[in-house]
Design a protein around this motif. Structure first.
Motif, PDB file in Angstrom:
ATOM      1  N   GLY A  13       0.800  -1.217   0.000  1.00  0.00           N
ATOM      2  CA  GLY A  13       0.000   0.000   0.000  1.00  0.00           C
ATOM      3  C   GLY A  13       0.831   1.263   0.000  1.00  0.00           C
ATOM      4  O   GLY A  13       0.564   2.198  -0.759  1.00  0.00           O
ATOM      5  N   GLY A  14       1.856   1.300   0.877  1.00  0.00           N
ATOM      6  CA  GLY A  14       2.707   2.482   0.917  1.00  0.00           C
ATOM      7  C   GLY A  14       3.409   2.720  -0.405  1.00  0.00           C
ATOM      8  O   GLY A  14       3.479   3.849  -0.901  1.00  0.00           O
ATOM      9  N   LEU A  15       3.922   1.635  -1.013  1.00  0.00           N
ATOM     10  CA  LEU A  15       4.600   1.765  -2.304  1.00  0.00           C
ATOM     11  C   LEU A  15       3.613   2.190  -3.390  1.00  0.00           C
ATOM     12  O   LEU A  15       3.944   2.990  -4.266  1.00  0.00           O
ATOM     13  CB  LEU A  15       5.255   0.431  -2.682  1.00  0.00           C
ATOM     14  N   ALA A  16       2.390   1.641  -3.338  1.00  0.00           N
ATOM     15  CA  ALA A  16       1.386   1.990  -4.344  1.00  0.00           C
ATOM     16  C   ALA A  16       0.981   3.450  -4.242  1.00  0.00           C
ATOM     17  O   ALA A  16       0.808   4.137  -5.263  1.00  0.00           O
ATOM     18  CB  ALA A  16       0.156   1.095  -4.189  1.00  0.00           C
ATOM     19  N   VAL A  17       0.838   3.945  -3.016  1.00  0.00           N
ATOM     20  CA  VAL A  17       0.480   5.350  -2.832  1.00  0.00           C
ATOM     21  C   VAL A  17       1.582   6.261  -3.368  1.00  0.00           C
ATOM     22  O   VAL A  17       1.314   7.291  -3.991  1.00  0.00           O
ATOM     23  CB  VAL A  17       0.190   5.644  -1.343  1.00  0.00           C
ATOM     24  N   VAL A  18       2.820   5.854  -3.130  1.00  0.00           N
ATOM     25  CA  VAL A  18       3.939   6.633  -3.675  1.00  0.00           C
ATOM     26  C   VAL A  18       3.906   6.607  -5.198  1.00  0.00           C
ATOM     27  O   VAL A  18       4.158   7.609  -5.871  1.00  0.00           O
ATOM     28  CB  VAL A  18       5.288   6.091  -3.150  1.00  0.00           C
ATOM     29  N   ALA A  19       3.564   5.444  -5.781  1.00  0.00           N
ATOM     30  CA  ALA A  19       3.608   5.285  -7.232  1.00  0.00           C
ATOM     31  C   ALA A  19       2.422   5.931  -7.950  1.00  0.00           C
ATOM     32  O   ALA A  19       2.598   6.607  -8.969  1.00  0.00           O
ATOM     33  CB  ALA A  19       3.671   3.789  -7.591  1.00  0.00           C
ATOM     34  N   VAL A  20       1.208   5.737  -7.429  1.00  0.00           N
ATOM     35  CA  VAL A  20       0.018   6.207  -8.158  1.00  0.00           C
ATOM     36  C   VAL A  20      -0.762   7.265  -7.399  1.00  0.00           C
ATOM     37  O   VAL A  20      -1.757   7.781  -7.920  1.00  0.00           O
ATOM     38  CB  VAL A  20      -0.921   5.027  -8.499  1.00  0.00           C
ATOM     39  N   GLY A  21      -0.356   7.601  -6.190  1.00  0.00           N
ATOM     40  CA  GLY A  21      -1.059   8.617  -5.422  1.00  0.00           C
ATOM     41  C   GLY A  21      -2.254   8.051  -4.686  1.00  0.00           C
ATOM     42  O   GLY A  21      -2.675   6.909  -4.908  1.00  0.00           O
ATOM     43  N   THR A  22      -2.830   8.850  -3.801  1.00  0.00           N
ATOM     44  CA  THR A  22      -3.974   8.391  -3.008  1.00  0.00           C
ATOM     45  C   THR A  22      -5.193   8.114  -3.884  1.00  0.00           C
ATOM     46  O   THR A  22      -5.925   7.150  -3.667  1.00  0.00           O
ATOM     47  CB  THR A  22      -4.336   9.423  -1.935  1.00  0.00           C
ATOM     48  N   SER A  23      -5.429   8.950  -4.902  1.00  0.00           N
ATOM     49  CA  SER A  23      -6.579   8.727  -5.790  1.00  0.00           C
ATOM     50  C   SER A  23      -6.423   7.424  -6.571  1.00  0.00           C
ATOM     51  O   SER A  23      -7.387   6.666  -6.740  1.00  0.00           O
ATOM     52  CB  SER A  23      -6.744   9.898  -6.751  1.00  0.00           C
ATOM     53  N   GLY A  24      -5.218   7.148  -7.031  1.00  0.00           N
ATOM     54  CA  GLY A  24      -4.976   5.906  -7.749  1.00  0.00           C
ATOM     55  C   GLY A  24      -5.211   4.692  -6.881  1.00  0.00           C
ATOM     56  O   GLY A  24      -5.772   3.680  -7.328  1.00  0.00           O
ATOM     57  N   GLY A  25      -4.805   4.775  -5.614  1.00  0.00           N
ATOM     58  CA  GLY A  25      -5.028   3.661  -4.701  1.00  0.00           C
ATOM     59  C   GLY A  25      -6.506   3.398  -4.472  1.00  0.00           C
ATOM     60  O   GLY A  25      -6.948   2.249  -4.413  1.00  0.00           O
ATOM     61  N   LEU A  26      -7.298   4.475  -4.375  1.00  0.00           N
ATOM     62  CA  LEU A  26      -8.734   4.305  -4.188  1.00  0.00           C
ATOM     63  C   LEU A  26      -9.402   3.731  -5.433  1.00  0.00           C
ATOM     64  O   LEU A  26     -10.328   2.922  -5.339  1.00  0.00           O
ATOM     65  CB  LEU A  26      -9.362   5.654  -3.817  1.00  0.00           C
ATOM     66  N   LEU A  27      -8.950   4.130  -6.601  1.00  0.00           N
ATOM     67  CA  LEU A  27      -9.505   3.580  -7.843  1.00  0.00           C
ATOM     68  C   LEU A  27      -9.195   2.081  -7.971  1.00  0.00           C
ATOM     69  O   LEU A  27     -10.027   1.308  -8.454  1.00  0.00           O
ATOM     70  CB  LEU A  27      -8.975   4.341  -9.052  1.00  0.00           C
ATOM     71  N   LEU A  28      -7.996   1.689  -7.538  1.00  0.00           N
ATOM     72  CA  LEU A  28      -7.667   0.262  -7.543  1.00  0.00           C
ATOM     73  C   LEU A  28      -8.613  -0.513  -6.622  1.00  0.00           C
ATOM     74  O   LEU A  28      -9.026  -1.632  -6.944  1.00  0.00           O
ATOM     75  CB  LEU A  28      -6.212   0.055  -7.103  1.00  0.00           C
ATOM     76  N   GLY A  81       3.608   1.014   5.823  1.00  0.00           N
ATOM     77  CA  GLY A  81       3.097  -0.177   5.144  1.00  0.00           C
ATOM     78  C   GLY A  81       3.625  -1.455   5.764  1.00  0.00           C
ATOM     79  O   GLY A  81       2.897  -2.426   5.950  1.00  0.00           O
ATOM     80  N   LEU A  82       4.922  -1.467   6.103  1.00  0.00           N
ATOM     81  CA  LEU A  82       5.518  -2.642   6.735  1.00  0.00           C
ATOM     82  C   LEU A  82       4.926  -2.891   8.123  1.00  0.00           C
ATOM     83  O   LEU A  82       4.661  -4.031   8.502  1.00  0.00           O
ATOM     84  CB  LEU A  82       7.033  -2.473   6.836  1.00  0.00           C
ATOM     85  N   LEU A  83       4.715  -1.814   8.870  1.00  0.00           N
ATOM     86  CA  LEU A  83       4.121  -1.953  10.195  1.00  0.00           C
ATOM     87  C   LEU A  83       2.695  -2.497  10.102  1.00  0.00           C
ATOM     88  O   LEU A  83       2.298  -3.380  10.871  1.00  0.00           O
ATOM     89  CB  LEU A  83       4.117  -0.600  10.912  1.00  0.00           C
ATOM     90  N   LEU A  84       1.934  -1.987   9.150  1.00  0.00           N
ATOM     91  CA  LEU A  84       0.561  -2.447   8.975  1.00  0.00           C
ATOM     92  C   LEU A  84       0.501  -3.907   8.542  1.00  0.00           C
ATOM     93  O   LEU A  84      -0.449  -4.621   8.837  1.00  0.00           O
ATOM     94  CB  LEU A  84      -0.156  -1.565   7.952  1.00  0.00           C
ATOM     95  N   ALA A  85       1.521  -4.337   7.811  1.00  0.00           N
ATOM     96  CA  ALA A  85       1.546  -5.723   7.329  1.00  0.00           C
ATOM     97  C   ALA A  85       1.944  -6.706   8.427  1.00  0.00           C
ATOM     98  O   ALA A  85       1.663  -7.907   8.310  1.00  0.00           O
ATOM     99  CB  ALA A  85       2.519  -5.855   6.154  1.00  0.00           C
ATOM    100  N   ALA A  86       2.596  -6.235   9.492  1.00  0.00           N
ATOM    101  CA  ALA A  86       3.151  -7.138  10.499  1.00  0.00           C
ATOM    102  C   ALA A  86       2.077  -7.964  11.210  1.00  0.00           C
ATOM    103  O   ALA A  86       2.207  -9.187  11.352  1.00  0.00           O
ATOM    104  CB  ALA A  86       3.954  -6.332  11.517  1.00  0.00           C
TER     105      ALA A  86
END
Length: 408
Positions: A163-178, A263-268
């Motif tokens: 999630g953290g990497l995706a937000v960096v790559a596509v932004g918050t709007s892109g993450g919501l569209l996914l 993202g890593l903390l949330l995945a733990a």
């Protein structure tokens, strides 16, 4: 069943059910997308406000609406065809998440859409939970639920970890569209992979009651049954250790990390839960039931050490251990669903889900309020200590209620 003895289900038996495979994949898609969306929303709110309290509040709103909508809407799963309920709610959530991706929307509108999104989740989850015991009878259900919960947790790892990497790559709007796309795919899987069945019916000599009488009956069933009450009490302990999710972003910032660290903390925690659920399926049913209380307590203890503000690696380990102990939810929830008649499963699930989600939302909200004056690390430690006390009380209630039943 052979000679009156129930045979232990095997993994290949469970996945041999085509309908289960469709429900299984739909759950994976929805949960992975949801976790990605939660990371996106947490980052969005923290970037706009730089407030740990508001970040936790927004995250808490993914749980709090269940306080109202859980019991109020879950009953639709007992009054209408469950497949239809799942498809309609998936499509509605796809539209709502897509709307949340509009960057020009004020933060308050995004939060209102989030509340509506969670409202549609209540009947979907109730319908899906009530369908699984029909698709997987007997011991197949227990093992199928284990497979489902393990992979749902893994999809949380995938969604949070990327999630953290995706937000960096596509932004918050892109993450919501996914996330919107995952709901559409889930609806397609249910449409083509799950058989249409009529709505559950009451006993032939009983007239159909009004919706609110059904709601009251489901609530009464849970409240008047000691073992169901105790299982719900154990479930609500999650409200203390789930706080790591709501404070992951500000906690990562406190120890010098960014979205990738969050993202890593949330995945733990979900990663630990996957391992814990696999281990717990190796135990005998008697041992699982006996250790529900101790495991609930063990899920809260690691949070106390967050007061020391250990580095990223140590914190990931602590949160993973908490997640591993939280695997007690698997046998507890399976026992709960199997103890309820089919015609009331949707409503009873709604009551239990409301208790669970509300405790999680309120716990995250409380942790956010504590984080404002004391900081994220101290807030997590305080919630962990309170959780130890709550788990001890819930475990004692289970120890008293369990001898009453012999079906475990």
């Amino acid at each position: 069943m052979v000679g009156g003895v129930i045979e232990r289900a095997r993994w290949r038996d469970v996945f041999g059910h085509a309908e289960f495979r469709a429900l299984f994949l739909a759950g994976v898609l929805s949960v992975a997308g949801d976790q990605l969306a939660r990371v996106a929303l947490s980052v969005l709110v923290f970037d706009r406000t730089e407030s740990a309290g508001l970040t936790a509040l927004t995250y808490a709103l993914t749980y709090v609406p269940d306080l109202l909508f859980g019991p109020l809407l879950a009953g639709f799963a007992d009054r209408y065809p469950r497949r239809r309920v799942m498809i309609i709610t998936d499509l509605a959530r796809a539209v709502l998440v897509a709307a949340m991706a509009i960057q020009a929307l004020p933060l308050v509108v995004v939060i209102l859409l989030l509340v509506a999104l969670q409202a549609f989740g209540s009947p979907f989850n109730a319908a899906r939970a009530a369908t699984l015991p029909v698709v997987l009878p007997g011991d197949h259900y227990v093992l199928g639920k284990a497979a489902n919960d393990m992979v749902v947790q893994f999809s949380q790892v995938l969604g949070f970890g990327t999630g953290g990497l995706a937000v960096v790559a596509v932004g918050t709007s892109g993450g919501l569209l996914l996330d919107s796309v995952t709901f559409l795919l889930s609806a397609a899987l249910i449409t083509f992979g799950v058989r249409s069945r009529p709505a559950p019916t009451p006993h032939t000599d009983e007239p159909r009651r009004s919706y609110f009488k059904d709601l009251a009956a489901g609530t009464s069933l849970v409240l008047r049954t000691p073992k169901l009450r105790a299982l719900v009490a154990l479930a609500t302990v999650a409200g203390f250790y789930v706080t790591v999710e709501g404070l992951a972003v500000p906690y990562a910032d406190q120890i010098g990390g960014g979205p990738e660290a969050a993202g890593l903390l949330l995945a733990a925690s979900p990663a630990g839960a996957v391992a814990g659920m696999w281990l717990i399926t190796l135990w005998s049913p008697e041992r699982r039931m006996r250790l529900l209380g101790p495991l609930a307590l063990a899920a809260c203890v690691p949070l106390v050490f967050c007061a020391l503000k250990p580095g990223l690696a140590v914190t990931v380990l602590l949160w993973a251990l908490s997640g591993m102990a939280s695997s007690y939810h698997l046998p507890a929830s399976a026992a709960f669903v199997q103890a309820v008649p089919d015609r009331q499963r949707g409503q009873a699930f709604g009551v239990a889900s409301t208790a669970l989600k509300s405790s999680q939302g309120l716990g995250i909200l409380a942790a956010g309020l504590l984080a404002e004056p004391f900081g994220p690390s101290t807030a997590l430690a305080l919630m962990g200590a309170a959780g130890v006390l709550a788990a001890a009380a819930a475990g004692a209630a289970w120890a008293r209620a369990r001898p009453i039943s012999t079906d475990f």
